[in-house]
Design a protein around this motif. Structure first.
Motif, short mmCIF file in Angstrom:
data_model
loop_
_atom_site.label_atom_id
_atom_site.label_comp_id
_atom_site.label_asym_id
_atom_site.label_seq_id
_atom_site.Cartn_x
_atom_site.Cartn_y
_atom_site.Cartn_z
N ASN A 16 79.20 -2.44 86.32
CA ASN A 16 78.28 -3.23 87.16
C ASN A 16 78.29 -4.67 86.66
N TYR A 17 79.10 -5.50 87.28
CA TYR A 17 79.25 -6.87 86.77
C TYR A 17 77.94 -7.64 86.80
N ARG A 18 76.98 -7.18 87.62
CA ARG A 18 75.74 -7.95 87.75
C ARG A 18 74.94 -8.01 86.46
N VAL A 19 75.11 -7.05 85.56
CA VAL A 19 74.34 -7.05 84.32
C VAL A 19 74.93 -7.99 83.27
N ALA A 20 76.16 -8.46 83.48
CA ALA A 20 76.79 -9.31 82.46
C ALA A 20 76.17 -10.70 82.44
N GLU A 21 76.01 -11.26 81.25
CA GLU A 21 75.50 -12.64 81.15
C GLU A 21 76.69 -13.59 81.29
N LEU A 22 77.01 -13.90 82.51
CA LEU A 22 78.18 -14.72 82.80
C LEU A 22 77.77 -16.18 83.02
N SER A 23 78.75 -17.06 82.91
CA SER A 23 78.51 -18.46 83.29
C SER A 23 78.24 -18.53 84.79
N ALA A 24 77.63 -19.63 85.22
CA ALA A 24 77.35 -19.80 86.65
C ALA A 24 78.65 -19.74 87.47
N ARG A 25 79.73 -20.29 86.90
CA ARG A 25 81.03 -20.28 87.57
C ARG A 25 81.50 -18.84 87.83
N HIS A 26 81.42 -18.02 86.80
CA HIS A 26 81.93 -16.65 86.95
C HIS A 26 81.01 -15.79 87.79
N ARG A 27 79.72 -16.04 87.68
CA ARG A 27 78.78 -15.31 88.52
C ARG A 27 79.05 -15.62 90.00
N ALA A 28 79.22 -16.88 90.34
CA ALA A 28 79.48 -17.26 91.74
C ALA A 28 80.79 -16.65 92.22
N MET A 29 81.79 -16.67 91.34
CA MET A 29 83.12 -16.15 91.69
C MET A 29 83.05 -14.65 91.99
N LEU A 30 82.35 -13.91 91.15
CA LEU A 30 82.28 -12.46 91.37
C LEU A 30 81.32 -12.11 92.50
N ASP A 31 80.24 -12.86 92.65
CA ASP A 31 79.36 -12.61 93.80
C ASP A 31 80.12 -12.78 95.12
N PHE A 32 80.94 -13.82 95.17
CA PHE A 32 81.76 -14.04 96.37
C PHE A 32 82.75 -12.89 96.55
#
Lengths: 193, 193, 193, 193, 193, 193
Positions: free
Chosen positions: A115-131
């Motif tokens: 579940n990638y949503r639980v990872a503390e990612l940078s804003a860049r990576h969060r946006a990339m995976l959300d997309f």
């Protein structure tokens, strides 16, 4: 408990002996063995049709290793997030190992599988995976606002093109792998833990 | 890439120092350390409220280790399949390690995390996990035919009761863990590979 | 039209005669009769296994009646909203009656059964039930922003822990009840109208 | 806890005083009051536009009380099952009362509101409601096999036409009621318990 | 490849010869032929029951051609968007032709059939169709905020009432058409291209 | 009403003037114009990156026109069914025209866009499109039984491999097109009506 299948795919396909393959592919497979320690089963499966193997492997190499504003790890993160959403066993195993390798953070590979949503990612990576997940799950609902979120996270329009193509590519291979019950090489499981 | 969070949960909870816990729990935690090499974070989280910790751990132990027609591995397989369907990071990590341990087939743990449908399971285990996923995803659609499929796969009515309770239990803990962003102990990742 | 089933569950379980139960449970059941006018069928079902009955009823009483920043009515509102989302007949009947009782607003019980979104609730209760439904339906999508909405509506972090546990609990019992076709005591229907 | 809204709908509509309505509708409303003890709010809402009120009430009366192989109770059972699937508060309240009335089994009304699948229905009624829910939730997936299941349960092709129209009708009214937050008359709640 | 069905519906219904219809309907059908070049199959289907045909066609004419703040094209755009979401072949064909006609932009008809979200619409039309799809797909999730978005896009409360009724109407007819496999008149396909 | 966008994609991409393209692509584009009357916008979009254009167009040509047990029409039918499920405007327009062309049955193209389930197809084509939609919508749920249904409908294992690859391909291109708001050439709309 569980019986490891001994097939590459569940289909009866005319996969040739390796020494009957065109020489280019014999060389390509030798390079795979040297670099990865194995010839990935997906390549063996496509080798039944040399024309398909040729274009499939070229597209793969272009998207994953060609010029791009995305790092190799970022492309592999997309691969795993998409494959997790699609429940593709082959690609989660193979690209999960790649995320463990390129990130040198084994937990990151598992996290994106689980579940990638639980990872503390940078804003860049969060946006990339959300997309990646929105485009995978509801491609008909992508709007300009979604593209803008990628721009706001620092991606150029060329990067967005590449992101779209990589997301698309795994939505293709996930379905091919699931359709034919493609089995990942057992070697992947222990790599880069 | 990714920053490992240093919290047990994302909530600010009055978790007491271990030596301030009632003596029974100090002993329980010592046993955990001996057997598992750690005190699972879920127990630390519940320790903020000794009454809750008491009933939660008793229910857990009763369902996972009490008398039953289900083996411990079978109960852990249910735990992982349900947690995968619910996208619970904590439980996939912790119980994925348990499936690797009890099955002595590390790939089985990963497979149930990634997509249990691709595993070549016995008819008994397939029926058990199919029921687990249907009850998890569409509990309102369970009919007598679903119970009958479990009976046809060799489960007694008492086994079905146990299966229902274990599926229910992970649907509870998955939601508690996700609600509070509970982090699994990092030790789990490397276990039983 | 419709035949009222005369079973407690659709399973053939070794539920003992009441006077064969351990004395504590005989007392517990007597208290239920005194307070509720009946022994809820869920307790009769669990009584087939005294160890399970013991931990199940303790967890239930701890979460629903233990110390908490949540009122009893609020806990019952969560119970009904979750059970409605999961389509659990038993729990909607039993806890719908409880919401009618504690709120002294019979319509509120029906409203949460039918669609809590139409009710004109306080911001606190709206936030609480929105969280309950999101955690029930898409537990993998809970983010810090969701927890923050509860804090913004006035809940403390300890309250959020309790909310998470109550939501989790009904996600468990809903699935146990649906899995075994547990029938609510007919007495509930007429209560507190 | 909860504030009972005092509006008929959330829209600001030019609903006329009753004595300003065309005489036919004044008579119609008087009949409603005599038979039901109230003028249903849905009729008051439509009375803002006499032409719409006229055709809406005629269609309603034709489908629910016209010649048909379906009993009035069967039509009301469809109304409630569809309205439950669509989460329409108004229609669940109003037609739930009608099922309680026509069946003389108050529990049946609640059961169809809460989850019709748990009810021990005849094969005829089970097939009828299964069709109602499939047509409501996935109208694009209806096939000849679905029509055949109705025929196998004893429905004629004319009955199927009526079933389709009644299911369709509540899929219309559910959406009108939800779109405008239509409130059911409070009198419904206590009726036929 | 594909065999054009020669039925109006898949049901065996007592559709009368046209000259046996009540005279009003004979006239109505003549007008249809004059204006549209055909009698739409939906009217032929309803003609099996003159009372139903009467109220159905009156409701249709009232909602689609009665007084309203919505233009005829806007009403047809709603018809197509709803019918696309519900996968109704009949209504997409018939009302897709109407959008092509009234807009004089053939592509607009196709676009709303295929995915209205990609069309570059005015804010008014975007809000109108977004509301139509939300009310169609998740009627239980409509809130005051959704109505407010319509008001913000310039719709009056009376317009919202009309929008709700038109969305509702196609959610009815889509289900009737799908339930009985109603076939659109072949003439529609070539119109207004 | 609706403004036709004048972009190829919503991204700002360095698409070169045609006479600056490598000569092979200039020839390829000339052939497209000769055969189709236009250069499809998808090729123009990929031309920003000649290496990508090369592998993309080769994969496309291999899958759609290479040796296979599937006819060209069958491949186009898959393209449209998948694109409809994914709501891809570009691909529904472009391949809908191709189905109209190859089938010489304009209605068939529209039918697969609108809801392929209503078409009276041969058992072979029904099985093929059912597999396409299941693999598109729930790739994680494909089982041996699904492959067997294709075999039962007369497809060889090599055909199944091709079917899987074509379904996969459109799941890729649909997402690329939706991600970047790719616009189909306006010429498609009027073709083969």
């Amino acid at each position: 408990m569980y019986t490891q299948p001994d097939h590459i795919t569940a289909l009866d396909l005319p996969i040739p002996e390796r020494d009957r393959l065109p020489e280019t592919f014999q060389k390509y497979f030798a390079i795979c063995e040297e670099k990865l320690g194995m010839v990935p089963n997906v390549l063996k499966a496509y080798s039944q049709n040399p024309a398909q193997l040729d274009v499939f492997s070229k597209l793969y190499n272009e998207l994953m290793f060609g010029e791009s504003g995305l790092s190799t790890l970022e492309r592999e993160m997309i691969a795993v997030a998409v494959s997790s959403s699609n429940g593709c066993y082959y690609c989660q195993v193979a690209h999960g190992a790649a995320v463990r390798e390129y990130s040198e953070q084994p937990q990151l590979g598992e996290m994106i599988v689980m579940n990638y949503r639980v990872a503390e990612l940078s804003a860049r990576h969060r946006a990339m995976l959300d997309f990646a997940i929105k485009l995978t799950e509801t491609p008909d609902r992508i709007l300009e606002a979604d593209r803008q979120q990628l721009r706001d996270a620092g991606f150029s329009d060329s990067d967005i093109w590449d992101i779209a193509n990589i997301i698309g590519f795994y939505n293709m291979t996930n379905r091919v792998a699931s359709a034919v019950d493609m089995q990942p090489n057992p070697e992947y499981h222990a790599l880069h833990r």
